[in-house]
Design a protein around this motif. Structure first.
Motif, mmCIF file in Angstrom:
data_model
loop_
_atom_site.group_PDB
_atom_site.id
_atom_site.type_symbol
_atom_site.label_atom_id
_atom_site.label_comp_id
_atom_site.label_asym_id
_atom_site.label_seq_id
_atom_site.Cartn_x
_atom_site.Cartn_y
_atom_site.Cartn_z
ATOM 1 N N LEU A 186 29.499 40.421 33.069
ATOM 2 C CA LEU A 186 29.921 39.962 34.403
ATOM 3 C C LEU A 186 30.900 40.975 35.014
ATOM 4 O O LEU A 186 30.800 41.314 36.194
ATOM 5 C CB LEU A 186 30.570 38.581 34.264
ATOM 6 C CG LEU A 186 30.778 37.780 35.549
ATOM 7 C CD1 LEU A 186 30.788 36.285 35.249
ATOM 8 C CD2 LEU A 186 32.047 38.160 36.271
ATOM 9 N N PHE B 147 28.962 44.145 36.261
ATOM 10 C CA PHE B 147 28.052 44.066 37.403
ATOM 11 C C PHE B 147 28.639 43.383 38.631
ATOM 12 O O PHE B 147 27.935 43.153 39.614
ATOM 13 C CB PHE B 147 26.763 43.354 36.990
ATOM 14 C CG PHE B 147 25.903 44.193 36.075
ATOM 15 C CD1 PHE B 147 25.497 45.465 36.455
ATOM 16 C CD2 PHE B 147 25.505 43.715 34.831
ATOM 17 C CE1 PHE B 147 24.704 46.242 35.634
ATOM 18 C CE2 PHE B 147 24.710 44.484 34.000
ATOM 19 C CZ PHE B 147 24.313 45.751 34.395
ATOM 20 N N PHE C 221 26.174 35.887 42.873
ATOM 21 C CA PHE C 221 26.088 34.833 41.855
ATOM 22 C C PHE C 221 26.446 35.339 40.471
ATOM 23 O O PHE C 221 26.398 36.526 40.186
ATOM 24 C CB PHE C 221 24.676 34.220 41.827
ATOM 25 C CG PHE C 221 23.530 35.210 41.819
ATOM 26 C CD1 PHE C 221 23.202 35.924 40.682
ATOM 27 C CD2 PHE C 221 22.760 35.426 42.966
ATOM 28 C CE1 PHE C 221 22.129 36.819 40.673
ATOM 29 C CE2 PHE C 221 21.693 36.324 42.972
ATOM 30 C CZ PHE C 221 21.382 37.024 41.819
ATOM 31 N N TRP C 222 26.849 34.398 39.620
ATOM 32 C CA TRP C 222 26.932 34.642 38.179
ATOM 33 C C TRP C 222 26.701 33.342 37.430
ATOM 34 O O TRP C 222 26.948 32.259 37.957
ATOM 35 C CB TRP C 222 28.236 35.312 37.762
ATOM 36 C CG TRP C 222 29.545 34.667 38.161
ATOM 37 C CD1 TRP C 222 30.368 35.060 39.177
ATOM 38 C CD2 TRP C 222 30.200 33.536 37.552
ATOM 39 N NE1 TRP C 222 31.479 34.257 39.224
ATOM 40 C CE2 TRP C 222 31.415 33.326 38.241
ATOM 41 C CE3 TRP C 222 29.882 32.700 36.475
ATOM 42 C CZ2 TRP C 222 32.312 32.297 37.910
ATOM 43 C CZ3 TRP C 222 30.770 31.670 36.136
ATOM 44 C CH2 TRP C 222 31.966 31.488 36.861
ATOM 45 N N THR C 223 26.234 33.476 36.206
ATOM 46 C CA THR C 223 26.034 32.336 35.306
ATOM 47 C C THR C 223 26.932 32.534 34.091
ATOM 48 O O THR C 223 27.073 33.678 33.622
ATOM 49 C CB THR C 223 24.554 32.267 34.844
ATOM 50 O OG1 THR C 223 23.706 32.207 35.984
ATOM 51 C CG2 THR C 223 24.296 31.055 33.968
ATOM 52 N N ALA D 201 24.996 29.890 29.324
ATOM 53 C CA ALA D 201 23.930 29.175 30.046
ATOM 54 C C ALA D 201 22.868 30.119 30.599
ATOM 55 O O ALA D 201 21.986 29.693 31.345
ATOM 56 C CB ALA D 201 24.543 28.352 31.175
ATOM 57 N N ARG D 202 22.945 31.382 30.249
ATOM 58 C CA ARG D 202 21.979 32.349 30.804
ATOM 59 C C ARG D 202 20.600 32.197 30.162
ATOM 60 O O ARG D 202 20.491 31.717 29.037
ATOM 61 C CB ARG D 202 22.499 33.778 30.596
ATOM 62 C CG ARG D 202 23.663 34.060 31.511
ATOM 63 C CD ARG D 202 24.230 35.452 31.335
ATOM 64 N NE ARG D 202 25.507 35.509 32.047
ATOM 65 C CZ ARG D 202 26.465 36.391 31.810
ATOM 66 N NH1 ARG D 202 26.287 37.334 30.901
ATOM 67 N NH2 ARG D 202 27.580 36.350 32.500
ATOM 68 N N GLY D 203 19.601 32.655 30.903
ATOM 69 C CA GLY D 203 18.246 32.680 30.375
ATOM 70 C C GLY D 203 17.541 31.335 30.397
ATOM 71 O O GLY D 203 16.474 31.175 29.819
ATOM 72 N N ARG D 204 18.108 30.354 31.090
ATOM 73 C CA ARG D 204 17.472 29.019 31.191
ATOM 74 C C ARG D 204 16.847 28.810 32.559
ATOM 75 O O ARG D 204 16.455 27.699 32.897
ATOM 76 C CB ARG D 204 18.513 27.920 30.997
ATOM 77 C CG ARG D 204 19.186 27.886 29.666
ATOM 78 C CD ARG D 204 19.993 26.582 29.616
ATOM 79 N NE ARG D 204 21.153 26.696 28.785
ATOM 80 C CZ ARG D 204 22.231 25.904 28.906
ATOM 81 N NH1 ARG D 204 22.274 24.967 29.829
ATOM 82 N NH2 ARG D 204 23.260 26.062 28.099
ATOM 83 N N GLY D 205 16.859 29.830 33.391
ATOM 84 C CA GLY D 205 16.284 29.691 34.724
ATOM 85 C C GLY D 205 17.229 29.058 35.728
ATOM 86 O O GLY D 205 16.834 28.737 36.857
ATOM 87 N N MET E 292 19.970 30.229 37.405
ATOM 88 C CA MET E 292 20.317 30.941 38.643
ATOM 89 C C MET E 292 19.107 31.107 39.551
ATOM 90 O O MET E 292 19.249 31.092 40.778
ATOM 91 C CB MET E 292 20.961 32.296 38.333
ATOM 92 C CG MET E 292 21.633 32.903 39.538
ATOM 93 S SD MET E 292 22.784 31.760 40.394
ATOM 94 C CE MET E 292 24.142 31.692 39.250
ATOM 95 N N GLY F 62 22.146 44.534 43.829
ATOM 96 C CA GLY F 62 22.747 44.567 42.498
ATOM 97 C C GLY F 62 22.799 46.007 42.033
ATOM 98 O O GLY F 62 21.962 46.829 42.439
ATOM 99 N N ASN G 29 20.969 46.412 36.764
ATOM 100 C CA ASN G 29 21.257 44.991 36.560
ATOM 101 C C ASN G 29 19.934 44.214 36.599
ATOM 102 O O ASN G 29 19.607 43.506 37.551
ATOM 103 C CB ASN G 29 22.240 44.467 37.605
ATOM 104 C CG ASN G 29 22.761 43.074 37.233
ATOM 105 O OD1 ASN G 29 22.260 42.449 36.299
ATOM 106 N ND2 ASN G 29 23.754 42.602 37.970
ATOM 107 N N ASP G 30 19.196 44.390 35.503
ATOM 108 C CA ASP G 30 17.848 43.816 35.438
ATOM 109 C C ASP G 30 17.857 42.297 35.585
ATOM 110 O O ASP G 30 16.956 41.722 36.199
ATOM 111 C CB ASP G 30 17.203 44.160 34.089
ATOM 112 C CG ASP G 30 16.873 45.640 33.953
ATOM 113 O OD1 ASP G 30 17.275 46.418 34.836
ATOM 114 O OD2 ASP G 30 16.212 46.016 32.966
ATOM 115 N N SER H 36 19.942 40.288 37.200
ATOM 116 C CA SER H 36 20.157 39.864 38.583
ATOM 117 C C SER H 36 18.914 40.148 39.428
ATOM 118 O O SER H 36 18.494 39.315 40.242
ATOM 119 C CB SER H 36 21.373 40.587 39.164
ATOM 120 O OG SER H 36 21.614 40.152 40.478
ATOM 121 N N LYS I 28 12.228 36.628 41.164
ATOM 122 C CA LYS I 28 11.595 35.325 40.929
ATOM 123 C C LYS I 28 11.807 34.359 42.089
ATOM 124 O O LYS I 28 10.999 33.462 42.311
ATOM 125 C CB LYS I 28 12.132 34.701 39.635
ATOM 126 C CG LYS I 28 11.660 35.455 38.404
ATOM 127 C CD LYS I 28 11.882 34.678 37.148
ATOM 128 C CE LYS I 28 10.805 33.629 36.987
ATOM 129 N NZ LYS I 28 10.910 32.912 35.718
#
Ligand SMILES: CC(C)(COP(=O)(O)OP(=O)(O)OC[C@H]1O[C@@H](n2cnc3c(N)ncnc32)[C@H](O)[C@@H]1OP(=O)(O)O)[C@@H](O)C(=O)NCCC(=O)NCCS
Length: 216
Positions: free
Chosen positions: A33, A36, A93-95, A99-103, A105, A129, A133-134, A136, A142
């Motif tokens: 975080l 980026f 944004f940030w997660t 909690a990342r990788g759960r869709g 954001m 970004g 920053n793949d 983001s 998506k």
């Protein structure tokens, strides 16, 4: 503008408040975080309070920036932050790392885009970004953003320079399916990208994430 809630079956977006200080401070210790975004480093409770008062509360009351905290349905746990600046039409944004990788954001950005490009009256949204920053970029891709190229960022980096950024946009009449043309986001080498010659770089410099007082 009064803060309001956006929600879907998996996510509730509501204005963050004083009870979120600890979660914000914890999240902002994350090196990814920090790398980026332009959150202050080191980051402590006074930075979180500044963010909540000067960015979040002030943004809502002036109608310039709408910021939400991500929470699961029925939970008060802060999972991330997403914001849209209505004048410059850019998102940030940030997660939280856990909690990342759960869709989350991707879902949050869809909710924010639906509101901003609908009731919010914005004709298009901009995302940018730092190159590399793949994660983001994957969120923006998506959510249906169309890749617009690479160029100096609209927000100054920590050194005051304009870091090289990937840029993308989503127009109100775009469909929200992922578009072709993005750099390879698999973590491999970054492809040669066209310059972002049709992206307006003259907008003011702020990011919809916690930032230092100097940036406001
Ligand atoms: C960018 C960030 C907000 C993504 O949050 P998230 O909640 O994990 O996002 P999602 O779970 O919706 O992930 C979206 C996609 O990104 C993909 N992704 C995640 N990390 C990735 C990585 N390092 N490389 C490539 N793709 C990645 C996910 O796999 C997912 O795609 P999939 O559903 O097809 O698998 C989060 O990584 C973060 O907070 N990073 C630090 C702060 C930051 O970079 N903010 C943005 C500044 S522009």
């Amino acid at each position: 503008m009064q803060p309001f809630v956006l929600e879907s079956p998996v996510l509730r977006l509501e204005v963050p408040g004083p009870a979120d200080v600890e979660a914000i401070v914890d999240a902002c210790q994350d090196p990814v975080l920090q790398r980026f975004t332009t959150v202050p480093t080191p980051y402590d409770r006074s930075d979180a309070r500044f963010f909540l008062d000067r960015i979040v509360r002030h943004g809502w009351s002036t109608g310039r920036e709408a910021t939400w905290g991500l929470r699961g349905p029925g939970s008060s746990l802060l999972l991330g932050i997403v914001s849209v600046r209505l004048g410059t039409r850019d998102v940030g944004f940030w997660t939280v790392p856990a909690a990342r990788g759960r869709g989350l954001m991707t879902e949050a950005l869809r909710l924010v885009a639906d509101w901003a490009l609908g009731e919010g009256g914005v004709d298009q949204l901009h995302w940018e970004g730092y190159v590399g920053n793949d994660a983001s970029a994957a969120v923006a891709r998506k959510a249906g953003f169309r890749y617009a190229g690479v160029g100096p960022g609209m927000h100054p980096g920590r050194d005051g320079g304009r870091p090289l950024c990937w840029k993308a946009r989503l127009r109100a009449d775009d469909d929200r399916s992922p578009k072709a043309g993005w750099p390879d986001l698999g973590g491999g080498a970054v492809r040669e990208c066209p310059p972002a010659d049709d992206v307006d770089d003259s907008r003011p410099q702020t990011r919809g994430v916690p930032r230092s007082p100097e940036d406001s």
